[in-house]
Motif scaffolding. Sequence first.
Motif, PDB file in Angstrom:
ATOM      1  N   HIS A 133       0.834  -1.204   0.000  1.00  0.00           N
ATOM      2  CA  HIS A 133       0.000   0.000   0.000  1.00  0.00           C
ATOM      3  C   HIS A 133       0.868   1.252   0.000  1.00  0.00           C
ATOM      4  CE1 HIS A 133      -2.844   3.078   1.342  1.00  0.00           C
ATOM      5  NE2 HIS A 133      -2.000   3.338   2.314  1.00  0.00           N
ATOM      6  N   LEU A 134       1.917   1.249   0.794  1.00  0.00           N
ATOM      7  CA  LEU A 134       2.796   2.411   0.880  1.00  0.00           C
ATOM      8  C   LEU A 134       3.439   2.705  -0.478  1.00  0.00           C
ATOM      9  CD1 LEU A 134       4.266   4.602   2.451  1.00  0.00           C
ATOM     10  CD2 LEU A 134       5.878   2.847   3.256  1.00  0.00           C
ATOM     11  N   GLY A 135       3.967   1.679  -1.123  1.00  0.00           N
ATOM     12  CA  GLY A 135       4.568   1.881  -2.436  1.00  0.00           C
ATOM     13  C   GLY A 135       3.574   2.395  -3.451  1.00  0.00           C
ATOM     14  N   ASP A 136       2.383   1.816  -3.476  1.00  0.00           N
ATOM     15  CA  ASP A 136       1.357   2.242  -4.428  1.00  0.00           C
ATOM     16  C   ASP A 136       0.948   3.692  -4.186  1.00  0.00           C
ATOM     17  OD1 ASP A 136      -0.850   1.936  -6.386  1.00  0.00           O
ATOM     18  OD2 ASP A 136      -2.123   2.005  -4.597  1.00  0.00           O
ATOM     19  N   THR A 137       0.766   4.064  -2.925  1.00  0.00           N
ATOM     20  CA  THR A 137       0.346   5.431  -2.610  1.00  0.00           C
ATOM     21  C   THR A 137       1.402   6.447  -3.016  1.00  0.00           C
ATOM     22  OG1 THR A 137      -1.008   4.653  -0.760  1.00  0.00           O
ATOM     23  CG2 THR A 137      -0.366   6.972  -0.741  1.00  0.00           C
ATOM     24  N   LEU A 138       2.656   6.162  -2.714  1.00  0.00           N
ATOM     25  CA  LEU A 138       3.720   7.103  -3.059  1.00  0.00           C
ATOM     26  C   LEU A 138       3.887   7.228  -4.566  1.00  0.00           C
ATOM     27  CD1 LEU A 138       6.252   6.052  -0.291  1.00  0.00           C
ATOM     28  CD2 LEU A 138       4.859   8.148  -0.346  1.00  0.00           C
ATOM     29  N   LEU A 139       3.761   6.120  -5.288  1.00  0.00           N
ATOM     30  CA  LEU A 139       3.814   6.182  -6.745  1.00  0.00           C
ATOM     31  C   LEU A 139       2.629   6.972  -7.302  1.00  0.00           C
ATOM     32  CD1 LEU A 139       4.965   2.537  -7.483  1.00  0.00           C
ATOM     33  CD2 LEU A 139       6.249   4.615  -8.024  1.00  0.00           C
ATOM     34  N   SER A 140       1.469   6.826  -6.680  1.00  0.00           N
ATOM     35  CA  SER A 140       0.289   7.572  -7.110  1.00  0.00           C
ATOM     36  C   SER A 140       0.499   9.068  -6.912  1.00  0.00           C
ATOM     37  CB  SER A 140      -0.940   7.095  -6.335  1.00  0.00           C
ATOM     38  OG  SER A 140      -2.086   7.823  -6.718  1.00  0.00           O
ATOM     39  N   TYR A 141       1.069   9.450  -5.775  1.00  0.00           N
ATOM     40  CA  TYR A 141       1.355  10.865  -5.546  1.00  0.00           C
ATOM     41  C   TYR A 141       2.356  11.388  -6.577  1.00  0.00           C
ATOM     42  CZ  TYR A 141      -0.886  10.597  -0.895  1.00  0.00           C
ATOM     43  OH  TYR A 141      -1.765  10.444   0.142  1.00  0.00           O
ATOM     44  N   ALA A 142       3.372  10.594  -6.892  1.00  0.00           N
ATOM     45  CA  ALA A 142       4.343  11.009  -7.912  1.00  0.00           C
ATOM     46  C   ALA A 142       3.641  11.239  -9.248  1.00  0.00           C
ATOM     47  CB  ALA A 142       5.443   9.963  -8.047  1.00  0.00           C
ATOM     48  N   ALA A 143       2.723  10.360  -9.599  1.00  0.00           N
ATOM     49  CA  ALA A 143       1.987  10.514 -10.856  1.00  0.00           C
ATOM     50  C   ALA A 143       1.161  11.792 -10.851  1.00  0.00           C
ATOM     51  CB  ALA A 143       1.086   9.296 -11.086  1.00  0.00           C
ATOM     52  N   GLN A 144       0.568  12.134  -9.713  1.00  0.00           N
ATOM     53  CA  GLN A 144      -0.213  13.368  -9.634  1.00  0.00           C
ATOM     54  C   GLN A 144       0.674  14.582  -9.875  1.00  0.00           C
ATOM     55  OE1 GLN A 144      -3.003  11.539  -9.917  1.00  0.00           O
ATOM     56  NE2 GLN A 144      -4.000  13.283  -8.931  1.00  0.00           N
ATOM     57  N   VAL A 145       1.840  14.587  -9.231  1.00  0.00           N
ATOM     58  CA  VAL A 145       2.740  15.730  -9.379  1.00  0.00           C
ATOM     59  C   VAL A 145       3.209  15.859 -10.823  1.00  0.00           C
ATOM     60  CG1 VAL A 145       4.973  16.685  -8.688  1.00  0.00           C
ATOM     61  CG2 VAL A 145       3.477  15.647  -6.966  1.00  0.00           C
ATOM     62  N   VAL A 146       3.530  14.754 -11.473  1.00  0.00           N
ATOM     63  CA  VAL A 146       4.061  14.778 -12.838  1.00  0.00           C
ATOM     64  C   VAL A 146       2.980  15.153 -13.852  1.00  0.00           C
ATOM     65  CG1 VAL A 146       4.980  13.307 -14.674  1.00  0.00           C
ATOM     66  CG2 VAL A 146       5.948  13.184 -12.381  1.00  0.00           C
ATOM     67  N   SER A 147       1.769  14.597 -13.682  1.00  0.00           N
ATOM     68  CA  SER A 147       0.721  14.774 -14.692  1.00  0.00           C
ATOM     69  C   SER A 147      -0.222  15.941 -14.420  1.00  0.00           C
ATOM     70  CB  SER A 147      -0.095  13.483 -14.821  1.00  0.00           C
ATOM     71  OG  SER A 147       0.738  12.430 -15.279  1.00  0.00           O
ATOM     72  N   SER A 148      -0.336  16.358 -13.169  1.00  0.00           N
ATOM     73  CA  SER A 148      -1.162  17.502 -12.766  1.00  0.00           C
ATOM     74  C   SER A 148      -2.624  17.414 -13.209  1.00  0.00           C
ATOM     75  CB  SER A 148      -0.559  18.807 -13.288  1.00  0.00           C
ATOM     76  OG  SER A 148       0.731  19.000 -12.776  1.00  0.00           O
ATOM     77  N   PRO A 149      -3.294  16.265 -13.049  1.00  0.00           N
ATOM     78  CA  PRO A 149      -4.723  16.233 -13.382  1.00  0.00           C
ATOM     79  C   PRO A 149      -5.506  17.093 -12.394  1.00  0.00           C
ATOM     80  CG  PRO A 149      -4.092  14.227 -12.237  1.00  0.00           C
ATOM     81  CD  PRO A 149      -2.831  14.989 -12.484  1.00  0.00           C
ATOM     82  N   SER A 150      -6.531  17.773 -12.893  1.00  0.00           N
ATOM     83  CA  SER A 150      -7.258  18.720 -12.041  1.00  0.00           C
ATOM     84  C   SER A 150      -8.415  18.098 -11.281  1.00  0.00           C
ATOM     85  CB  SER A 150      -7.785  19.874 -12.896  1.00  0.00           C
ATOM     86  OG  SER A 150      -8.722  19.391 -13.848  1.00  0.00           O
ATOM     87  N   ASP A 151      -8.929  16.942 -11.743  1.00  0.00           N
ATOM     88  CA  ASP A 151     -10.161  16.441 -11.129  1.00  0.00           C
ATOM     89  C   ASP A 151     -10.194  14.922 -10.943  1.00  0.00           C
ATOM     90  OD1 ASP A 151     -10.324  15.659 -13.751  1.00  0.00           O
ATOM     91  OD2 ASP A 151     -12.265  16.614 -14.147  1.00  0.00           O
ATOM     92  N   HIS A 152      -9.050  14.278 -10.985  1.00  0.00           N
ATOM     93  CA  HIS A 152      -9.039  12.821 -10.833  1.00  0.00           C
ATOM     94  C   HIS A 152      -7.627  12.342 -10.514  1.00  0.00           C
ATOM     95  CE1 HIS A 152      -7.744  13.510 -14.989  1.00  0.00           C
ATOM     96  NE2 HIS A 152      -7.081  12.369 -14.882  1.00  0.00           N
ATOM     97  N   TYR A 153      -7.560  11.129 -10.002  1.00  0.00           N
ATOM     98  CA  TYR A 153      -6.281  10.445  -9.863  1.00  0.00           C
ATOM     99  C   TYR A 153      -5.873   9.841 -11.205  1.00  0.00           C
ATOM    100  CZ  TYR A 153      -5.766  10.331  -4.737  1.00  0.00           C
ATOM    101  OH  TYR A 153      -5.568  10.652  -3.426  1.00  0.00           O
TER     102      TYR A 153
END
Length: 200
Positions: A44-64
């Motif tokens: 879970h920890l690895g998945d969550t941190l990778l998800s946060y990295a994806a948010q920072v890189v892709s900058s979606p405004s309304d979704h993960y």
Amino acid sequence: MTVTADDLEEAIEYVAAALGPHTDGDWTRTAGGLDWDCRTTAEHLGDTLLSYAAQVVSSPSDHYVRFLATADAQASPAELLEFALTGGRLLAAAVRTATPQSRAYHPTGRSDPAGFAAMGCVELLLHGDDLAQGQGAAFGPPRGICARVAVRLFPDQEPAADAWDTLRWCTGRIALPGRPRRTEWSWRGAPLDDGSGPAR
């Protein structure tokens, strides 16, 4: 008191040092007070941190960004820890290269890179503590990081004498004198100066 990629990297190194000597233990044990075992918690920890990295890189405004990262079913405890910390390192790299003005979706408010860095530190430290408890390891993270993270994500909460206690109380992990353990809580994803008010 912004939270930076340096804070993330310090948290990663602390978790690596605290848990690295315990990767020969039984990671099917329950992780702290969670319903998960240590294997599931690390994944879970690895998945969550990778998800946060994806948010920072892709900058979606309304979704993960839509993906789920999982460790190999045969991964050893050392490999599970590596997976989790790799997610943290990728998040740190994403935060380091992002512009401070960028924003990305999070349910608690569109967040800036500093916010995702703070969230990453919370995940690392709290779940690192869960894993340490499951393995009978000592865990006492750097208080400076804890203080900066608490100010960024829980700006309306009064700090305790110990910043690690503050962070654990804010996230419903412990009670403090005169403050019962929280059964519901949320952090603030949105930057403190964006005028959007408290997080949902």
